[in-house]
Each structure stands twice: as C-alpha cells, then as structure tokens.
Design an enzyme around this catalytic site. Structure first.
Site, PDB file in Angstrom:
ATOM      1  N   HIS A 127     -23.433  29.049 -45.115  1.00  0.00           N
ATOM      2  CA  HIS A 127     -22.380  28.075 -44.853  1.00  0.00           C
ATOM      3  C   HIS A 127     -22.232  27.819 -43.366  1.00  0.00           C
ATOM      4  O   HIS A 127     -22.220  26.686 -42.914  1.00  0.00           O
ATOM      5  CB  HIS A 127     -21.042  28.564 -45.425  1.00  0.00           C
ATOM      6  CG  HIS A 127     -19.929  27.586 -45.225  1.00  0.00           C
ATOM      7  ND1 HIS A 127     -19.086  27.648 -44.152  1.00  0.00           N
ATOM      8  CD2 HIS A 127     -19.557  26.510 -45.949  1.00  0.00           C
ATOM      9  CE1 HIS A 127     -18.213  26.651 -44.229  1.00  0.00           C
ATOM     10  NE2 HIS A 127     -18.479  25.953 -45.307  1.00  0.00           N
ATOM     11  N   HIS A 163     -11.377  22.565 -34.600  1.00  0.00           N
ATOM     12  CA  HIS A 163     -11.200  23.554 -35.658  1.00  0.00           C
ATOM     13  C   HIS A 163      -9.768  23.552 -36.189  1.00  0.00           C
ATOM     14  O   HIS A 163      -8.813  23.686 -35.429  1.00  0.00           O
ATOM     15  CB  HIS A 163     -11.536  24.958 -35.182  1.00  0.00           C
ATOM     16  CG  HIS A 163     -11.322  26.003 -36.236  1.00  0.00           C
ATOM     17  ND1 HIS A 163     -12.203  26.193 -37.269  1.00  0.00           N
ATOM     18  CD2 HIS A 163     -10.302  26.875 -36.446  1.00  0.00           C
ATOM     19  CE1 HIS A 163     -11.755  27.145 -38.067  1.00  0.00           C
ATOM     20  NE2 HIS A 163     -10.596  27.572 -37.586  1.00  0.00           N
ATOM     21  N   GLN A 167     -22.820  36.563 -36.780  1.00  0.00           N
ATOM     22  CA  GLN A 167     -21.988  36.549 -37.987  1.00  0.00           C
ATOM     23  C   GLN A 167     -22.483  35.423 -38.893  1.00  0.00           C
ATOM     24  O   GLN A 167     -22.588  34.271 -38.464  1.00  0.00           O
ATOM     25  CB  GLN A 167     -20.524  36.302 -37.633  1.00  0.00           C
ATOM     26  CG  GLN A 167     -19.608  36.260 -38.852  1.00  0.00           C
ATOM     27  CD  GLN A 167     -18.251  35.659 -38.520  1.00  0.00           C
ATOM     28  OE1 GLN A 167     -18.072  34.455 -38.529  1.00  0.00           O
ATOM     29  NE2 GLN A 167     -17.286  36.513 -38.214  1.00  0.00           N
TER      30      GLN A 167
END
Length: 787
Positions: free
Chosen positions: A40, A175, A103
């Site tokens: 993702h 964001h 990550q």
C-alpha cells in the site's frame, strides 16, 4: 523486506540497515522496488538507532528509539521518483542519520493468498561528493483542530513568519485521514498569495512537484489550509495518530545553499488568522478522486508525528502519455524463436513451468473464402490440420519441447492455460471451445459449442475468440466473438451460468457493448475480467461476480483496434492493430499501469516488423511474447532492467555508493539475489574501469589501430609508385583529402551511406492473402440460432 508474508490486512513491517559509510554522505536518488498490488505504501526513515535489531519487526513497536526523519515516501499508484540535480539529503557524519529504517504497509493482503514471500524495498544512491544544494523539509501541522460531528465544512488554518535564509520549494506532500477533502499551501508576500501546492489527501500521499518553483525569503508568511467534513461522524474528531482521529499536515520540500542549509523546520501555529479572509477560493474546492486511486488510512503515530525529511515524486502530467520509468521493454535479439515460422500464429500463452505455448494454423489460412454470409465454414473439404497445432517452446533457446493438436482443428484462434496446466482453445471454424490435457492422448476433456454450427444461444458460439479461467473458482469465461458480441460464463464442468454484452452501434459505444470482443485477461485479486473490445479500440473491465462495468481504458495511441491484452500483477499489456489508411498510430505493444490505466511504455520489434500482432502474453518477470497471424512469427521482449513485481527480487534496502570515479559499489542484503544480466554488465564495466584487471584498453586500441595504419601505408606506397611510373611530380607532401577524394564513391560531405540492397536483411514473404480478421467490412447480423 527479507521475504515476509503478512497474515492480516493493514500490517506494518519494519526493517533496518546501517549506512555503509561512517563519514558524511549524501543521498541523491531513490528507486522503489514494490508493486501496488502487494504494498500500500512505504516510508523510509533516517535515525541513529532503530527500535529493533531483528531482521524485521512489527512497526507497532516503533521505528526508531530517537528522532526519526522521513527520507522517502512511496504510495500505491504513486508516480516515479526524481530529485533535482545537485540536491542531496545529508546523512552520516557527526550529525546525520546512522541507520535507514524501512516501513512497509501491506493494506489488502489478498495478493498473498498463495503465501508467497515479499521482498519489497528501496534502492538508494549515495555519494561522498558534497552537494551544492541540501534538501530539507518544512512541516506545517495543526495540533488543535476539532471537527464537530455532522459539520459539512471545517477549515483548519496554519501560518508562520519565515525568518531564515532563502529556501527554494520544489515539492510538497499533503496528509490527512478519512475526513480530509483538500489541503493547500501558499507563500504570502506583501498580501499576494502564491500557490505552493494543492492536492486531495485521498490521492497517493507521495511528494509532488510544485507547478512553478517558489522561493521563500525572510519576512514572507507560509500559510496552509486543510478542509474537512464532519458528515457521518457522531462525535467530535480531534487531531491524533489513529485512523479514527484526524491530521492536517503539509510537508514542504525545499533546498538551500549548503553553507546555510537547515534540514528541518516546523510551523504549528496560526499567527495571521485574519489573513485567511483573502485566501484564494480554490483552497475550499474539493478535488474529485476516482475510487481506484483512493488511499487507505490505517495509521501509526510514528509515521506522521515525527520530525520528517522527504523526497520528491513527480506525478504524470495529463499531456504526457509515456512515463519515465526504471525499465523499458525491448526485443530479445538473441532469441531464435523469431525464426520458428509455424503457420498463422493465433494464440500464445505460458504454462505453469513458464514455457511458451503457441497455437497456430499450420497450412490453413483464414481468408475471404473461409466463411459464407451465415458464418458457416466453407472449406471443410480440406479436412482438419494434419500437423501439430500446439507447440510448447523453451523460453530461452526456442527448442520445441512438446507438440500436440494434430487432426483436431480447422482454424485455431484463442489459447489460454489454466493453473493446472490444461489448455483452453477456441476454433472459429468449428465454433467451439476445447479443454485439453497436454499430457493425454485421449482427446479433449471438455467441448463447448456445436461443431460447425454457428449460433447465439446457450449451446452455440459464433466464432469464439478467447477463454479465461478463474484460478480460484474455476469459472470459465468465453469471448464470443466475431459474430456475437458477448461474454459467456460457464461452470468448471461446462454448465452455462450467464452471459452479458451486446453489439455496439455508432461512434460512441456504451459500456457493455462490444464490436469483436477479441481477448480476455483476468485480474483475480480485484475480481475483474478485462476484455479487448477490438473494433472499438478500447479495453473494458467488469466485476466477475456482478458483471458490473468497472471502467474503460482507451488511448489515442491505440488507434482503432486493440487486438489482445495480458495481465501480470500491477501491469496490463496490450497490442493494437494495423492502422487504417491515413491513420498515424503505429503498430506497437503497450505497457499500462493497471490501477490508473496510464501508458508506461510502448515497444515494437527490431527484427522483422509487426504485420498483424494477434495475441500477447506476459510473465511476472516482465518477459512478453507476441504472436503475429500474418508474418507467422513469435517475438520475445524483455525488460532492459528486470521489473520488480509482486515478489520483488531486491530485498529490503539496497544502497549504492557513487564514488568520484563514477564506479558503483553496492552494499547488498545477504538474501538479495543479483540479476545475471546486471552482473554481466558490471563484470564488463569492471574490466574497463579497473586498472590491472583483464585486458588493457590501451592494448585493445593498439591492436585495432595497427592494421589500419599498415593498410594506409600500403595504399600510400602504391599511390607513390604509380605517380613515379607515370612521371608524376611530388608535391612536397601527401594531401590525405585529395588522396581519399580520388577514390571512387568518396564524398567530401562525409562518408556515403552504406547501401543495404542485396544485404542479408530478411525478406518479408507475402502469399498475397489478407486475413479477413483485420480488413473485413462490418459483419451482417448473426444467423438465427440452430439446435
């Protein structure tokens, strides 16, 4: 990632790698090694101590024990990544990060049903050469916004005075979580608002370039606004780190002169609230987002609340049709299969062992005499094709490993191979579909349709073109065909389930209308079936469960026809048809981002040329095969840099240190396999660049020059002897220009073009027959169904 398999959706895995150098260095390039079907998004952090020393860990445990700076962000559907020349991120040394921490967020894990291991990651390029411009980030973040439940529009404003050396803004990232509609950032100077960036936070949250470069100087004001909605919430929403909370962040990427560089700055206040009364109206206009482009928002505090440094990613401009990618598809010029020359190649596929399977017509040809006006085959007297029509070919050396299909078919067409290795083929003369066991001599396992009987009911086809078999359910889909305009679904045992589609009319066909549905491609992980709607020059995709139309993929460069399509995770391949008279679009293959439909690359052969490319198949390593029904040829194409697909072969973080001599030294993870092709290239480069190893460049050059000098000396001597024999006078020296000018064929404007007439260039055979498949007039209405 060192070969991981997430077991539940929204899993976050982290891994770390120490910098390969202790002294100060600069990151000057990043390359993602991930597929949108698997990952993702990815974040790369820089820090001095990771939260774990294991090979990987759940990121819930944290990313770093100290301050974590974001160096890079990649999101599914995000465009390529580039840094401006001369700009780098400072790492190592006394003040820079000592570790990279990656990550990876695995959102929907349906791609892991086969329990494969994922090795997604990032490649970094380091240099010890000091960069004139140092990259940094200015984070604008709201800390006190409250979104009342049910409130339609809520504005969150941030502003700060800028009091540093000039910075040059070149990228931005927005964001929020679910409730964010649009985020906008501005520089305000003397009351004038200049846009830095404006984007929907529901789009891939990568770094996008500013439309126009923006400089920020001492005394300017930086301002940002996030627009939220509280609709659908029953309680007030606050700023926080969970997916049920909200965030309002604008990351401004900039560079400064190295001597004044500051790597990170923040703004969490609103020092000029009254100023927002004059904010441009665009700041409150939501940006529409297609459903397949939306981001998921499972979240961790460590990801967005830390100090950050980030990287530019450039989105595709609307006017661009081909994106700048890390790979390009080219013909495999060393593959001998192009000279196999079977009959008309109608279908190509790959078996479970990745061998190429070819379906061809032997000595039969589809031409204007093959069918009558009722689509009944007129050449039954020829009998079935007497040679093997199905060839299994070694993908490396093109050796024929196995052959079958003798005395079964009249006019082969479509071919596919299911997960068990069974062949599914169509024959347009027989109007039938066959399931074949490649290892059995007992005849077809299943036959659908009635032999030599065209029709449009549940038991008949009319020139069926292709078959696709769902690997999970075994459902069978048939595109039917030249004289029907439908897709028919059967159970694994051959029982009719349903059908959909109708004939299109006019220049603007509607969804679900077809004009020769010619090729099928299943996209199992999203439950879609895509159809090459050949004569409408488009690709249509449908949900396999509801048969609902999902979308159309159509590009001007397709021209009027799309003949065939093939899907591998994340990518859709296609090939078009020969242009009509006056059309400009060339015959070529296409590589598309499946999620966005954008064209990433186009390709065509070097040896021979496309005449009627009829079918295409791609493998997960990026190898592509195309079969041509007119030139009776199969081409193999490969990537110039191997595609990193679902199970990416580059494990975790790959660091490449670029030294002053331009040699590249890679620090690799132990479990990172190396591409054999890249290894060969590096070995060749090593022979050239490393003194004392291999053959000297000077020696090679000398050996090449000596014969030329000897020949030249002989020619001069002969010329001199002739001159003396005929009483010629010396001119005190040899004029090389006049010497060569006296030779036959010499041009003073440069070397003459070498004639290719009579060369060994391959001659194209032309049997004088044109296939009705491509050039037929509009077909009449189908004949009434027969029983």
């Amino acid at each position: 990632m060192p070969g991981v398999t997430p077991k539940q959706s929204d899993t976050y895995f982290c891994m770390s790698m120490r910098l390969p150098v202790d002294e100060e260095a600069f990151v000057i390039d990043f390359k993602p090694r991930a597929s949108m079907d698997t990952v993702h998004h990815m974040l790369l952090f820089g820090c001095n101590m990771p939260s774990s020393t294991g090979s990987y860990w759940f990121c819930d445990e944290g990313t770093c024990t100290d301050k974590a700076n974001i160096l890079y962000a990649w999101a599914r559907n995000a465009p390529p990544t580039r840094l401006p020349k001369g700009v780098g991120f400072r790492v190592g040394g006394e003040t820079g990060s000592k570790y990279f921490v990656l990550q990876v967020h695995y959102g929907d894990i349906s791609a892991f049903r086969d329990n494969h291991k994922d090795c997604s990651g990032v490649s970094l390029h380091l240099t010890r050469l000091p960069q004139p411009l140092i990259a940094g980030m200015y984070l604008m973040m709201s800390v006190d916004t409250v979104i009342p439940p049910g409130e339609k529009v809520v504005n969150s404003d941030i502003s700060c005075h800028y009091k540093m050396y000039p910075m040059h803004v070149f990228a931005y990232r927005v964001h929020t979580h679910h409730l964010g509609k649009v985020v906008s950032g501005y520089r305000v100077r003397n009351g004038q608002w200049t846009l830095i960036g404006r984007q929907s936070p529901q789009l891939p949250q990568a770094f996008y370039p500013v439309e126009h470069p923006v400089d920020v100087s001492f005394g300017d004001i930086l301002a940002a606004r996030c627009v939220f909605t509280g609709e659908g919430r029953t309680e007030a929403t606050h700023i926080g780190g969970t997916s049920s909370d909200e965030m309002c962040n604008l990351y401004i990427m900039y560079y400064m002169e190295a001597k004044h560089a500051v790597s990170f700055m923040t703004c969490t206040q609103n020092v000029a609230a009254d100023m927002f009364r004059t904010i441009p109206p665009e700041a409150n206009i939501p940006i529409p987002v297609k459903s397949d482009m939306m981001m998921m928002h499972a979240h961790h505090k460590e990801t967005e609340n830390k100090d950050n440094t980030a990287l530019l990613q450039q989105p595709k401009r609307e006017e661009e049709e081909v994106l700048d990618q890390d790979f390009h598809i080219e013909e495999a010029l060393d593959w001998p299969g192009v000279y196999l020359l079977p009959g008309q190649v109608s279908g190509v596929a790959l078996d479970p062992h990745n061998n190429l399977v070819i379906f061809h017509r032997g000595d039969h040809v589809w031409d204007g005499n093959s069918f009558d006006s009722e689509f009944v085959y007129q050449q039954r007297g020829l009998g079935p094709i007497e040679e093997d029509t199905i060839l299994v070919v070694d993908p490396n050396n093109a050796a024929v490993l196995q052959s079958s299909g003798k005395n079964l078919f009249y006019l082969p067409h479509g071919l596919s191979v299911d997960k068990d290795g069974n062949y599914w083929v169509t024959d347009v003369a027989l109007h039938q579909v066959f399931k074949l066991d490649p290892n059995s001599k007992e005849g077809p396992l299943l036959i659908l349709g009635r032999s030599m009987q065209p029709g449009s009911d549940q038991n008949h086809f009319c020139q069926p073109t292709d078959v696709a078999v769902d690997p999970a359910t075994g459902a069978v889909y048939v595109s039917d065909g030249y004289c029907n305009s439908r897709i028919v679904q059967f159970s694994p045992s051959g029982k009719f389930i349903t059908q959909w589609g109708e004939e299109s009319s006019g220049r603007n066909p509607q969804p679900g209308q077809f004009s020769v549905p010619h090729s099928l491609a299943l996209v199992p992980h999203v439950g879609q079936l895509c159809v090459a709607d050949r004569e409408n020059g488009r690709i249509q995709c449908f949900k396999t469960d509801t048969k609902e139309f999902v979308r159309e993929i159509k590009h001007a460069s397709f021209g009027r026809n799309v003949f065939a399509i093939s899907y591998v995770p994340g990518l859709l391949f296609a090939v078009n048809g020969k242009p009509y008279f006056g059309d400009q679009q060339p015959l070529q293959g296409f590589v598309m981002n499946f999620s966005s439909g954008e064209i990433m690359d186009v390709f065509k052969p070097v040896r021979k040329h496309f005449d009627m490319p009829h079918d295409i198949v791609a493998s997960e390593d990026g190898t592509v095969y195309i079969g041509d029904a007119h030139s009776n040829t199969v081409w193999k194409f490969t990537l110039t840099e191997k595609m990193e697909h679902r199970s990416v072969k580059k494990a975790g973080i790959e660091v490449q240190e670029v030294k002053e001599a331009e040699a590249i030294v890679e620090t690799k993870m132990d479990n990172k396999p190396t591409s054999s092709e890249l290894q060969k290239m590096r070995e060749k480069q090593k022979l050239i660049t490393e003194p004392g190893s291999g053959v000297s460049v000077v020696l090679i050059t000398t050996l090449l020059v000596i014969p030329v000098v000897v020949l030249l000396a002989i020619a001069i001597f002969i010329r001199w002897k002739k001159s003396r024999a005929f009483g010629g006078k010396g001119s005190g020296g040899l004029n090389l220009g006049n010497f060569f000018a006296s030779r036959k064929g010499y041009s003073r404007k440069g070397f003459d073009r070498l004639s290719t007439e009579g060369s060994d260039q391959e001659k194209e055979e032309d049997d004088g027959s044109e296939s009705e498949e491509e050039y037929s007039a509009p077909l009449p209405a189908p004949a009434p169904s027969t029983s």
